[in-house]
Motif scaffolding. Structure first.
Motif, short mmCIF file in Angstrom:
data_model
loop_
_atom_site.label_atom_id
_atom_site.label_comp_id
_atom_site.label_asym_id
_atom_site.label_seq_id
_atom_site.Cartn_x
_atom_site.Cartn_y
_atom_site.Cartn_z
N VAL A 201 0.82 -1.21 0.00
CA VAL A 201 0.00 0.00 0.00
C VAL A 201 0.85 1.27 0.00
O VAL A 201 0.55 2.23 -0.73
CB VAL A 201 -0.96 -0.01 1.20
N ASP A 202 1.91 1.31 0.79
CA ASP A 202 2.68 2.56 0.91
C ASP A 202 3.34 2.96 -0.41
O ASP A 202 3.19 4.11 -0.85
CB ASP A 202 3.71 2.43 2.03
N PRO A 203 4.06 2.07 -1.10
CA PRO A 203 4.61 2.45 -2.41
C PRO A 203 3.52 2.76 -3.44
O PRO A 203 3.69 3.65 -4.29
CB PRO A 203 5.43 1.23 -2.83
N LEU A 204 2.41 2.03 -3.38
CA LEU A 204 1.31 2.28 -4.31
C LEU A 204 0.75 3.68 -4.13
O LEU A 204 0.48 4.39 -5.11
CB LEU A 204 0.23 1.22 -4.11
N GLU A 205 0.59 4.10 -2.90
CA GLU A 205 0.06 5.44 -2.64
C GLU A 205 1.01 6.52 -3.16
O GLU A 205 0.57 7.51 -3.76
CB GLU A 205 -0.19 5.63 -1.15
N ARG A 206 2.31 6.32 -2.97
CA ARG A 206 3.28 7.30 -3.48
C ARG A 206 3.23 7.36 -5.01
O ARG A 206 3.24 8.45 -5.60
CB ARG A 206 4.69 6.94 -3.00
N GLN A 207 3.19 6.21 -5.66
CA GLN A 207 3.12 6.18 -7.11
C GLN A 207 1.83 6.81 -7.61
O GLN A 207 1.82 7.55 -8.60
CB GLN A 207 3.25 4.73 -7.60
N SER A 227 -11.14 5.09 -5.61
CA SER A 227 -11.26 3.66 -5.33
C SER A 227 -10.07 3.15 -4.54
O SER A 227 -10.23 2.39 -3.56
CB SER A 227 -11.38 2.90 -6.66
N GLU A 228 -8.87 3.60 -4.92
CA GLU A 228 -7.68 3.17 -4.21
C GLU A 228 -7.65 3.68 -2.78
O GLU A 228 -7.29 2.96 -1.85
CB GLU A 228 -6.42 3.63 -4.96
N ARG A 229 -8.02 4.94 -2.58
CA ARG A 229 -8.00 5.50 -1.22
C ARG A 229 -8.96 4.75 -0.30
O ARG A 229 -8.67 4.57 0.89
CB ARG A 229 -8.36 6.98 -1.27
N ARG A 230 -10.07 4.31 -0.86
CA ARG A 230 -11.01 3.52 -0.06
C ARG A 230 -10.34 2.21 0.37
O ARG A 230 -10.49 1.78 1.52
CB ARG A 230 -12.26 3.23 -0.90
N GLU A 231 -9.61 1.59 -0.53
CA GLU A 231 -8.90 0.37 -0.18
C GLU A 231 -7.81 0.64 0.85
O GLU A 231 -7.64 -0.13 1.80
CB GLU A 231 -8.29 -0.27 -1.43
N PHE A 232 -7.05 1.72 0.65
CA PHE A 232 -5.98 2.04 1.61
C PHE A 232 -6.55 2.14 3.02
O PHE A 232 -5.99 1.59 3.98
CB PHE A 232 -5.31 3.37 1.25
N ALA A 233 -7.66 2.86 3.15
CA ALA A 233 -8.25 3.05 4.48
C ALA A 233 -8.72 1.71 5.05
O ALA A 233 -8.53 1.44 6.25
CB ALA A 233 -9.41 4.03 4.39
N MET A 234 -9.32 0.89 4.21
CA MET A 234 -9.79 -0.42 4.67
C MET A 234 -8.63 -1.26 5.18
O MET A 234 -8.69 -1.85 6.26
CB MET A 234 -10.50 -1.14 3.51
N ARG A 236 -5.59 -0.28 6.17
CA ARG A 236 -4.84 0.30 7.28
C ARG A 236 -5.61 0.30 8.59
O ARG A 236 -5.00 0.26 9.66
CB ARG A 236 -4.42 1.73 6.92
N GLU A 237 -6.91 0.30 8.50
CA GLU A 237 -7.72 0.48 9.71
C GLU A 237 -8.41 -0.78 10.20
O GLU A 237 -8.86 -0.82 11.34
CB GLU A 237 -8.78 1.58 9.47
N ASN A 238 -8.48 -1.82 9.36
CA ASN A 238 -9.37 -2.93 9.70
C ASN A 238 -8.74 -4.31 9.60
O ASN A 238 -9.47 -5.31 9.69
CB ASN A 238 -10.61 -2.88 8.81
N LEU A 239 -7.42 -4.40 9.39
CA LEU A 239 -6.79 -5.72 9.39
C LEU A 239 -7.06 -6.40 10.73
O LEU A 239 -7.04 -5.77 11.79
CB LEU A 239 -5.29 -5.59 9.17
#
Length: 253
Positions: A201-207, A227-234, A236-239
């Motif tokens: 997620v972290d490299p993907l967000e930077r790219q 769409s990606e930001r929704r996935e990032f939040a999911m 990072r917050e819900n594992l």
């Protein structure tokens, strides 16, 4: 997501080390578990290889041959460049091929590896597709999203996300049962640690942010980014409610 937005989604993934959650340590752990069940120089199929992060790890762990397949030519070319740089080109090949239309002879592989891509075929259907490709009591190692807590306890917003993203998602025991139905004996399983998600997620967000900066105000880029930001939040917050589970399976006699 329409075609134009999907092209931006793909661009977000260009050049980043991983195209999905994972770590070299987790790949190594899974391979070392099944290694005693394999011949000294196994024939390995890495299905849905993406840019080949796990392919390169596998190449460092075995002297066997590896065929890495992905449907997206850009990712395959990224892997080919890495294979050339690292000197693996004599025993590791990467090629473009559709997982849904594999043209591979039966009984060709001792080990099939599939990190984060079996959903393309479906868990049980994918295993049934892979089973004839194995020699004898061959091995399949794959990762799949799975519920890690009882579904009735999962908050509604988390359930809604995964019902949209992966409607067939079940829990670990459910996947083990599907594996048995598909003709496999479960050997072991373990959950990918949180750092495996961050490594993706972290490299993907930077790219993604770099691509957005080159296309300011583009509605298709913004749609893909939402769409990606929704996935990032999911992620990072819900594992813990869900995760990627490694499944180590052996073809049943």
């Amino acid at each position: 997501m329409n075609d134009q937005s999907f092209q931006f989604f793909l661009q977000f993934h260009h050049g980043i080390p991983r195209k999905g959650p994972g770590t070299a340590e987790a790949t190594t752990r899974a391979f070392r578990w099944v290694e005693p069940l394999l011949p000294p120089s196994p024939a390995v199929l890495d299905l849905g290889c993406g840019g080949g992060a796990q392919t390169l790890t596998l190449a460092s762990l075995t002297e066997g041959t590896i065929l890495a397949i992905d449907s997206y030519p850009v990712f395959v070319e990224e892997l080919r460049q890495q294979l050339s740089l690292r000197g693996y080109g004599d025993r590791v090949a990467a090629r473009v091929e559709d997982m849904k239309a594999l043209e591979l002879p039966p009984a060709s592989f001792d080990l099939v590896w599939c990190e984060g891509a079996i959903f393309v075929l479906g868990f049980e259907a994918g295993l049934r597709t892979l089973r004839p490709l194995l020699r004898g009591l061959g091995i399949v190692v794959l990762t799949e999203a799975a519920w890690l807590r009882p579904l009735e306890e999962v908050p509604p917003e988390i359930r809604a996300f995964w019902e949209e993203a992966c409607p067939a998602m079940t829990d670990v025991e459910g996947n083990l049962a599907l594996a048995r139905l598909a003709g496999f004996t479960p050997l072991d399983h373990f959950t990918l640690p949180a750092e495996g998600w961050a490594a993706y997620v972290d490299p993907l967000e930077r790219q993604m942010n770099e691509v957005l900066a080159r296309h300011p105000g583009d509605p298709y880029a913004e749609e893909a980014a939402r769409s990606e930001r929704r996935e990032f939040a999911m992620f990072r917050e819900n594992l813990g409610w869900f995760g990627y589970e490694f499944f180590l399976l052996q073809r049943a006699a």
